[in-house]
Structures are given as C-alpha cells and as structure tokens.
Design an enzyme around this catalytic site. Structure first.
Site, PDB file in Angstrom:
ATOM      1  N   VAL A 164       0.895  -1.266   0.072  1.00  0.00           N
ATOM      2  CA  VAL A 164      -0.114  -0.153   0.138  1.00  0.00           C
ATOM      3  C   VAL A 164       0.819   1.183  -0.032  1.00  0.00           C
ATOM      4  CG1 VAL A 164      -1.672   1.296   1.282  1.00  0.00           C
ATOM      5  CG2 VAL A 164      -1.871  -1.081   1.208  1.00  0.00           C
ATOM      6  N   ASN A 220       3.570   7.791   2.503  1.00  0.00           N
ATOM      7  CA  ASN A 220       4.189   8.743   1.569  1.00  0.00           C
ATOM      8  C   ASN A 220       3.659  10.052   1.436  1.00  0.00           C
ATOM      9  OD1 ASN A 220       6.021   9.916  -0.551  1.00  0.00           O
ATOM     10  ND2 ASN A 220       3.926   9.603  -1.760  1.00  0.00           N
ATOM     11  N   TYR A 262       5.156  22.197   9.292  1.00  0.00           N
ATOM     12  CA  TYR A 262       6.026  21.088   8.422  1.00  0.00           C
ATOM     13  C   TYR A 262       7.080  20.365   9.319  1.00  0.00           C
ATOM     14  CZ  TYR A 262       7.953  18.484   4.682  1.00  0.00           C
ATOM     15  OH  TYR A 262       8.754  17.650   3.890  1.00  0.00           O
ATOM     16  N   LYS A 281       7.016  16.376  10.637  1.00  0.00           N
ATOM     17  CA  LYS A 281       7.994  15.334  10.251  1.00  0.00           C
ATOM     18  C   LYS A 281       8.836  14.843  11.515  1.00  0.00           C
ATOM     19  CE  LYS A 281       7.003  15.108   5.856  1.00  0.00           C
ATOM     20  NZ  LYS A 281       6.381  13.787   5.407  1.00  0.00           N
TER      21      LYS A 281
END
Length: 241
Positions: free
Chosen positions: A6, A85, A150, A154
C-alpha cells in the site's frame, strides 16, 4: 495468494516513483491519491511492468473515506508493505497562516500516517516479514522559521517510526523512516533549489534515486534511510550536535 504494498500519495513525485520501483521488483500495489491527479496512469504503468495495481482516489484527511478504504483493503488484499508517503508542506509565517493551512499539514502528515498504520496493522501482522516505510525529512531534524508546522510534523514521523519499530519487533514487522532532502519534483521546489546555488543542487536527489534507495533500505530493514551522500552526512552530523 498475492501480496500487496500500500502506497499513499502515489500519483506524482516520490510516491509515483516508489510505486514504479515496487512494480519493477515484481511487487503488487494498492495505491492512493487525491482525485484527478493521474493515479490511473500510475496504476497502468505498474501493470505494464507485469504486476497487479489497484488505485483508490480519495482525500486521506477524510476519516470516513479513510475508514472505508482500510476496511476494503483488509477484506480483499494481503498487505505486507505499507509506505506512508502522502505529505504536504509549505512556507509561511505561522501567524499569517490560516487555520486550514495548519490543520491540513497536521491531518495529512501526522493523523493520516498514524491512522493508516493503526488500521492496517492487523493485516500486516498476518503476513510474516512485513515492512512499514514512513517518509520524513531533514526538516524534521533541523527545524526552521517559516516552515514551523511542517518540520514539527516530520519530527513526529521520526519519533512515531522509532517507537513503532521497537513495538513491532516481536511481530516480525520492520519499520523504517526516510530522512529526505530537497527533491526536484515541482516547479517551486526546483526554483528554490536553484536559488540556493551549489548547496541546494548538491543536496538535491532525484525522486527516482530516492525511491530506489528507500525501497532497498526498507527491504534491508534499515532503521533510517538517508538517500544521497550529502544528506546522509548531514543527518549524521546533526545527530552529533
């Protein structure tokens, strides 16, 4: 019975390259992306490589759509690889950003990754020797102004991955995370890399090379994957500070 990988955010950029890299290795794929971003073309390219590929177009931040997706996957596909991703970024002064801007980064980068992993875990556990690959960034190691949310998202990916790696060892599931530098995937990113001159270009790695390094590292059960010589060196140096 066939097994599948996936991959989220698989229509463009790194996600597309990861899907094609998996197909090149003979691995069947279940791909997700937002509607209208060209996912059917990626699925066809994977099929042209001799593998099965099934595409699902939906907004990964839509909890109902995400729930429907994982229910279908768990009912119809044996999953042995999950690549989280899908991600979104941006550069804005935090105080000038809208609530939607902030929430979208958190929902895509943090919530969707955690929820997708949680809901597919029973499926992954059924298949011995499964893999999870989470896509992080050097920005999560070196936070900067104007990209405040951001990098924080992460950094979550990094800590989440390390925790899950330890927790899932008894289940035979290997968890890796990729620490990526700049990739020339969009016009605005290419422009930013060019403005940074030699340093930007030296740190830049093509999405094709990144995908190859990420999948190879994942299959070798590496804890951290840092594609590119300078990115790898930068990550090691930051860890020493």
């Amino acid at each position: 019975m066939s097994k599948y990988a996936v991959v989220t955010g698989a229509s463009t950029g790194l996600g597309r390259c990861i899907a094609l890299e998996l197909a090149g290795r003979g691995i069947n794929t279940v791909l997700t992306a937002l509607p209208g971003e060209g996912l059917p073309d990626v699925c066809q390219a994977c099929r042209d490589a001799g593998t099965e590929s099934h595409g699902f177009e939906f907004d990964i931040t839509d909890k109902t759509a995400l729930t429907d997706f994982v229910k279908k996957v768990n009912a119809e596909y044996d999953v042995f690889i999950l690549v989280n991703n899908a991600g979104v970024g941006g550069s804005k002064r935090y105080g000038d950003a809208s609530m939607k801007y902030v929430d979208t980064i958190i929902q895509v980068n943090v919530a969707a990754t955690a929820l997708m992993t949680h809901e597919l875990l029973p499926n992954l556990k059924k298949n011995a020797g499964s893999y999870i690959l989470n896509i992080s960034s050097m920005a999560g190691i070196i936070p900067t102004g104007y990209k405040t949310v951001y990098p924080a998202s992460k950094a979550f990916i990094r800590h989440f991955s390390l925790g899950m790696r330890e927790e899932l060892k008894p289940d035979g599931i290997s968890v890796s995370f990729a620490v990526l530098g700049p990739m020339p995937t969009k016009a605005e990113i290419i422009s930013r890399i060019n403005r940074q001159g030699f340093i930007g270009k030296a740190l830049s790695v093509s999405p094709e090379r990144v995908a190859k390094a990420c999948i190879a590292g994942m299959l070798r059960k590496k804890r951290v994957i840092a594609p590119g010589v300078l990115n790898s060196l930068s990550f090691r140096l930051v860890k020493l500070v």
